[in-house]
Design a protein around this motif. Structure first.
Motif, PDB file in Angstrom:
ATOM      1  N   ASP A   1       0.841  -1.196   0.000  1.00  0.00           N
ATOM      2  CA  ASP A   1       0.000   0.000   0.000  1.00  0.00           C
ATOM      3  C   ASP A   1       0.882   1.254   0.000  1.00  0.00           C
ATOM      4  O   ASP A   1       1.165   1.835   1.056  1.00  0.00           O
ATOM      5  CB  ASP A   1      -0.899  -0.038   1.246  1.00  0.00           C
ATOM      6  CG  ASP A   1      -1.840   1.160   1.287  1.00  0.00           C
ATOM      7  OD1 ASP A   1      -1.992   1.834   0.241  1.00  0.00           O
ATOM      8  OD2 ASP A   1      -2.408   1.407   2.369  1.00  0.00           O
TER       9      ASP A   1
ATOM     10  N   ARG B   1       8.690  11.865  -0.186  1.00  0.00           N
ATOM     11  CA  ARG B   1       9.376  11.655   1.092  1.00  0.00           C
ATOM     12  C   ARG B   1      10.846  11.334   0.932  1.00  0.00           C
ATOM     13  O   ARG B   1      11.627  11.542   1.853  1.00  0.00           O
ATOM     14  CB  ARG B   1       8.722  10.504   1.862  1.00  0.00           C
ATOM     15  CG  ARG B   1       7.281  10.714   2.190  1.00  0.00           C
ATOM     16  CD  ARG B   1       7.118  11.631   3.376  1.00  0.00           C
ATOM     17  NE  ARG B   1       5.723  11.980   3.558  1.00  0.00           N
ATOM     18  CZ  ARG B   1       5.124  12.126   4.718  1.00  0.00           C
ATOM     19  NH1 ARG B   1       5.807  12.010   5.823  1.00  0.00           N
ATOM     20  NH2 ARG B   1       3.846  12.450   4.775  1.00  0.00           N
TER      21      ARG B   1
ATOM     22  N   THR C   1       7.000   0.657   5.054  1.00  0.00           N
ATOM     23  CA  THR C   1       7.834   1.726   5.607  1.00  0.00           C
ATOM     24  C   THR C   1       9.323   1.501   5.331  1.00  0.00           C
ATOM     25  O   THR C   1      10.123   2.418   5.505  1.00  0.00           O
ATOM     26  CB  THR C   1       7.617   1.896   7.132  1.00  0.00           C
ATOM     27  OG1 THR C   1       8.150   0.745   7.811  1.00  0.00           O
ATOM     28  CG2 THR C   1       6.145   2.052   7.482  1.00  0.00           C
TER      29      THR C   1
ATOM     30  N   LYS D   1      11.965   8.096  11.269  1.00  0.00           N
ATOM     31  CA  LYS D   1      12.026   9.481  11.783  1.00  0.00           C
ATOM     32  C   LYS D   1      13.196   9.676  12.730  1.00  0.00           C
ATOM     33  O   LYS D   1      13.879  10.689  12.702  1.00  0.00           O
ATOM     34  CB  LYS D   1      10.715   9.812  12.515  1.00  0.00           C
ATOM     35  CG  LYS D   1       9.668  10.403  11.607  1.00  0.00           C
ATOM     36  CD  LYS D   1       8.762  11.354  12.376  1.00  0.00           C
ATOM     37  CE  LYS D   1       7.913  12.242  11.511  1.00  0.00           C
ATOM     38  NZ  LYS D   1       7.846  12.011  10.103  1.00  0.00           N
TER      39      LYS D   1
ATOM     40  N   TYR E   1      16.422   9.680  10.742  1.00  0.00           N
ATOM     41  CA  TYR E   1      16.491  10.954  10.015  1.00  0.00           C
ATOM     42  C   TYR E   1      17.026  12.062  10.929  1.00  0.00           C
ATOM     43  O   TYR E   1      17.940  12.813  10.579  1.00  0.00           O
ATOM     44  CB  TYR E   1      15.083  11.309   9.512  1.00  0.00           C
ATOM     45  CG  TYR E   1      15.010  12.434   8.524  1.00  0.00           C
ATOM     46  CD1 TYR E   1      15.311  13.750   8.891  1.00  0.00           C
ATOM     47  CD2 TYR E   1      14.625  12.210   7.216  1.00  0.00           C
ATOM     48  CE1 TYR E   1      15.238  14.780   7.982  1.00  0.00           C
ATOM     49  CE2 TYR E   1      14.549  13.242   6.292  1.00  0.00           C
ATOM     50  CZ  TYR E   1      14.852  14.522   6.686  1.00  0.00           C
ATOM     51  OH  TYR E   1      14.780  15.547   5.782  1.00  0.00           O
TER      52      TYR E   1
ATOM     53  N   ARG F   1      15.869  14.497   0.860  1.00  0.00           N
ATOM     54  CA  ARG F   1      15.718  15.634   1.789  1.00  0.00           C
ATOM     55  C   ARG F   1      16.946  15.760   2.693  1.00  0.00           C
ATOM     56  O   ARG F   1      17.390  16.869   2.992  1.00  0.00           O
ATOM     57  CB  ARG F   1      14.445  15.454   2.632  1.00  0.00           C
ATOM     58  CG  ARG F   1      13.166  15.661   1.829  1.00  0.00           C
ATOM     59  CD  ARG F   1      11.948  15.556   2.723  1.00  0.00           C
ATOM     60  NE  ARG F   1      11.716  14.187   3.173  1.00  0.00           N
ATOM     61  CZ  ARG F   1      11.129  13.854   4.331  1.00  0.00           C
ATOM     62  NH1 ARG F   1      10.740  14.781   5.167  1.00  0.00           N
ATOM     63  NH2 ARG F   1      10.942  12.585   4.649  1.00  0.00           N
TER      64      ARG F   1
ATOM     65  N   MET G   1      25.821   7.761   7.311  1.00  0.00           N
ATOM     66  CA  MET G   1      25.301   7.404   8.645  1.00  0.00           C
ATOM     67  C   MET G   1      24.479   6.133   8.478  1.00  0.00           C
ATOM     68  O   MET G   1      23.774   5.975   7.474  1.00  0.00           O
ATOM     69  CB  MET G   1      24.453   8.573   9.121  1.00  0.00           C
ATOM     70  CG  MET G   1      23.233   8.240   9.897  1.00  0.00           C
ATOM     71  SD  MET G   1      23.532   8.539  11.649  1.00  0.00           S
ATOM     72  CE  MET G   1      22.090   7.781  12.324  1.00  0.00           C
TER      73      MET G   1
HETATM   74  O1  UT7 Z   1      20.689   4.492   5.292  1.00  0.00           O
HETATM   75  C1  UT7 Z   1      20.496   4.480   6.658  1.00  0.00           C
HETATM   76  C2  UT7 Z   1      19.974   5.736   7.055  1.00  0.00           C
HETATM   77  N1  UT7 Z   1      18.539   5.776   6.793  1.00  0.00           N
HETATM   78  C3  UT7 Z   1      17.970   6.944   6.625  1.00  0.00           C
HETATM   79  O2  UT7 Z   1      18.657   7.932   6.595  1.00  0.00           O
HETATM   80  C4  UT7 Z   1      16.459   6.995   6.575  1.00  0.00           C
HETATM   81  C5  UT7 Z   1      15.999   8.197   7.311  1.00  0.00           C
HETATM   82  N2  UT7 Z   1      14.566   8.342   7.353  1.00  0.00           N
HETATM   83  C6  UT7 Z   1      13.831   8.685   6.266  1.00  0.00           C
HETATM   84  O3  UT7 Z   1      14.354   8.813   5.183  1.00  0.00           O
HETATM   85  C7  UT7 Z   1      12.376   8.975   6.462  1.00  0.00           C
HETATM   86  O4  UT7 Z   1      12.068   9.011   7.845  1.00  0.00           O
HETATM   87  C8  UT7 Z   1      11.442   7.960   5.754  1.00  0.00           C
HETATM   88  C9  UT7 Z   1      11.516   8.152   4.263  1.00  0.00           C
HETATM   89  C10 UT7 Z   1      11.854   6.545   6.125  1.00  0.00           C
HETATM   90  C11 UT7 Z   1       9.994   8.190   6.188  1.00  0.00           C
HETATM   91  O5  UT7 Z   1       9.611   9.536   5.949  1.00  0.00           O
HETATM   92  P1  UT7 Z   1       8.810  10.336   7.075  1.00  0.00           P
HETATM   93  O6  UT7 Z   1       8.529  11.662   6.507  1.00  0.00           O
HETATM   94  O7  UT7 Z   1       9.647  10.274   8.317  1.00  0.00           O
HETATM   95  O8  UT7 Z   1       7.468   9.513   7.179  1.00  0.00           O
HETATM   96  P2  UT7 Z   1       6.849   8.763   8.437  1.00  0.00           P
HETATM   97  O9  UT7 Z   1       7.642   7.555   8.771  1.00  0.00           O
HETATM   98  O10 UT7 Z   1       6.574   9.749   9.522  1.00  0.00           O
HETATM   99  O11 UT7 Z   1       5.443   8.321   7.830  1.00  0.00           O
HETATM  100  C12 UT7 Z   1       4.438   9.281   7.469  1.00  0.00           C
HETATM  101  C13 UT7 Z   1       3.199   8.528   7.066  1.00  0.00           C
HETATM  102  C14 UT7 Z   1       2.752   7.477   8.071  1.00  0.00           C
HETATM  103  O12 UT7 Z   1       1.349   7.452   8.092  1.00  0.00           O
HETATM  104  P3  UT7 Z   1       0.526   8.183   9.294  1.00  0.00           P
HETATM  105  O13 UT7 Z   1       0.990   7.502  10.530  1.00  0.00           O
HETATM  106  O14 UT7 Z   1       0.937   9.620   9.208  1.00  0.00           O
HETATM  107  O15 UT7 Z   1      -0.884   7.906   8.915  1.00  0.00           O
HETATM  108  C15 UT7 Z   1       3.254   6.195   7.465  1.00  0.00           C
HETATM  109  O16 UT7 Z   1       2.484   5.073   7.849  1.00  0.00           O
HETATM  110  O17 UT7 Z   1       3.441   7.836   5.839  1.00  0.00           O
HETATM  111  C16 UT7 Z   1       3.079   6.453   6.001  1.00  0.00           C
HETATM  112  N3  UT7 Z   1       3.975   5.655   5.167  1.00  0.00           N
HETATM  113  C17 UT7 Z   1       3.740   5.388   3.862  1.00  0.00           C
HETATM  114  N4  UT7 Z   1       2.742   5.729   3.046  1.00  0.00           N
HETATM  115  C18 UT7 Z   1       2.818   5.306   1.773  1.00  0.00           C
HETATM  116  C19 UT7 Z   1       5.149   5.070   5.523  1.00  0.00           C
HETATM  117  N5  UT7 Z   1       5.674   4.428   4.481  1.00  0.00           N
HETATM  118  C20 UT7 Z   1       4.846   4.611   3.432  1.00  0.00           C
HETATM  119  C21 UT7 Z   1       4.853   4.203   2.105  1.00  0.00           C
HETATM  120  N6  UT7 Z   1       3.825   4.578   1.294  1.00  0.00           N
HETATM  121  N7  UT7 Z   1       5.856   3.464   1.590  1.00  0.00           N
END
Ligand code: UT7
Length: 323
Positions: free
Chosen positions: A28, A37, A153, A216, A219, A255, A310
């Motif tokens: 989904d 994102r 996720t 999060k 990040y 980002r 990182m």
């Molecule tokens: O290489 C190792 C280092 N890793 C990183 O640097 C990753 C760092 N983190 C990130 O890049 C970001 O945190 C993510 C891309 C993983 C996630 O972005 P976010 O802006 O932090 O989103 P979030 O986890 O807060 O999710 C926002 C919403 C959630 O829904 P609700 O709770 O707001 O209703 C998630 O369930 O987006 C939902 N969501 C998705 N929706 C559609 C999470 N994954 C997905 C998805 N498709 N694949």
């Protein structure tokens, strides 16, 4: 003391490309969410039977050809990977065998997404003290094998691939203006295990396990820690952000990459980006991005390159290299 210089780089990406639309048919998610994102459009996924060592070998061969060296010249192989072919022996020894290298040492370094910076640091130190003369530093990953393909996720974020560099020792420590690895800076903090880990392994569950991440939380730490690592590198060399010609960052999220570029006041065309095409390839992302920018002529002799990463652990680090 010696200094190590990069004399070649290479890359390999598996043939199969999986787009965001392809993934939206399985979990989904949507192309729009993933792009907004993360900046990711697609990722490469290894074929059945194609192993981390195969990817690493292909990248290493390209790097060796560019450096103009033969297997008989290589006396150190460091492979950064969190997705080894087998629990043991080290994937580096598999690559050694594939390349026809029969001398020197070969071992893996495990620092997840910081793996390439860690591997570069280890090899650079071997060369500096004269323990090796010609090193291959490889970042190779098949993260597709440790993803939970039902967890939207995480499964949309990663891809497979490999990159490699040849490091060769030259006499003399050299000035900051001279070609070579100026310095590397490594950090880790094991208190953050739960934010990014694999829920398996030979000593815990006996199964390979799946990647788990609190995105999060990662990040939040990534932007702060990588900025600190870059500051440490610049301070150690008496340089300022204005001296950097190219930022070659770990490719996890557009980002994060943009915020690091802004912090350094670099125009966006001085930041090498591959996350849109490769997604996050963990230890492979920096050498893949480096090879991208070297092969199309962006990075030129004399340019100062700043690398930062990182990853799980947490681990993080930076490196400054004069091309
Ligand atoms: O290489 C190792 C280092 N890793 C990183 O640097 C990753 C760092 N983190 C990130 O890049 C970001 O945190 C993510 C891309 C993983 C996630 O972005 P976010 O802006 O932090 O989103 P979030 O986890 O807060 O999710 C926002 C919403 C959630 O829904 P609700 O709770 O707001 O209703 C998630 O369930 O987006 C939902 N969501 C998705 N929706 C559609 C999470 N994954 C997905 C998805 N498709 N694949």
């Amino acid at each position: 003391m010696h200094r190590s210089i990069v004399t070649g780089c290479g890359a390999y990406l598996p043939a199969q490309i999986v787009t965001n639309e392809d993934l939206a048919k399985k979990v989904d998610t949507s192309d729009e969410w993933i792009r907004q994102r993360t900046g990711i459009r697609q990722r490469h996924i290894a074929a059945e039977g194609e192993m981390t060592s195969d990817l690493g070998t292909a990248a290493a061969k390209e790097a060796m050809a560019q450096a103009g060296i033969s297997p008989a010249d290589v006396d150190l192989i460091v492979c950064a990977t969190s997705t080894p072919d087998e629990t043991f022996p080290a994937t580096a020894t598999r690559i050694q065998e594939h390349l026809g290298v029969t001398q020197g040492a070969a071992f893996d370094v495990q620092a997840v997404c910081s793996g390439f910076v860690y591997g570069l640091s280890v090899a650079d130190n071997f060369l500096r003290v004269g323990q090796a003369k010609t090193a291959l530093v490889i970042g190779a990953e098949t993260f597709s094998r440790i993803l939970d393909w039902e967890d939207r996720t995480t499964c949309v974020l990663f891809g497979d691939g490999a990159g490699a560099v040849v490091l060769q020792a030259t006499n003399g420590a050299g000035a900051a203006s001279a070609r070579g690895v100026l310095s590397t800076h490594l950090f880790s903090d094991g208190r953050h295990h739960d934010a990014l880990y694999v829920d398996g392994g030979p000593s815990s569950t006996g199964k390979v396990g799946h990647l788990r991440m609190e995105g999060k939380e990662v990040y939040r730490h990534a932007v702060v820690r990588m900025a600190e690592a870059i500051d440490a590198a610049l301070d150690a060399n008496g340089l300022t952000p204005g001296d950097i010609d190219w930022l070659v960052p770990h490719q996890a999220n557009m980002r994060i990459i943009e915020s690091m570029g802004r912090r350094l006041n670099l125009p966006s065309d001085r930041v090498v980006v591959t996350v849109d095409r490769h997604a996050n390839t963990s230890a492979a992302s920096i050498p893949l991005a480096l090879t991208d920018a070297v092969s199309d002529g962006r990075i030129q002799g004399g340019d100062l390159i700043c690398m930062e990463a990182m990853g799980g652990g947490f681990t993080w680090g930076s490196a400054l290299v004069r091309w």
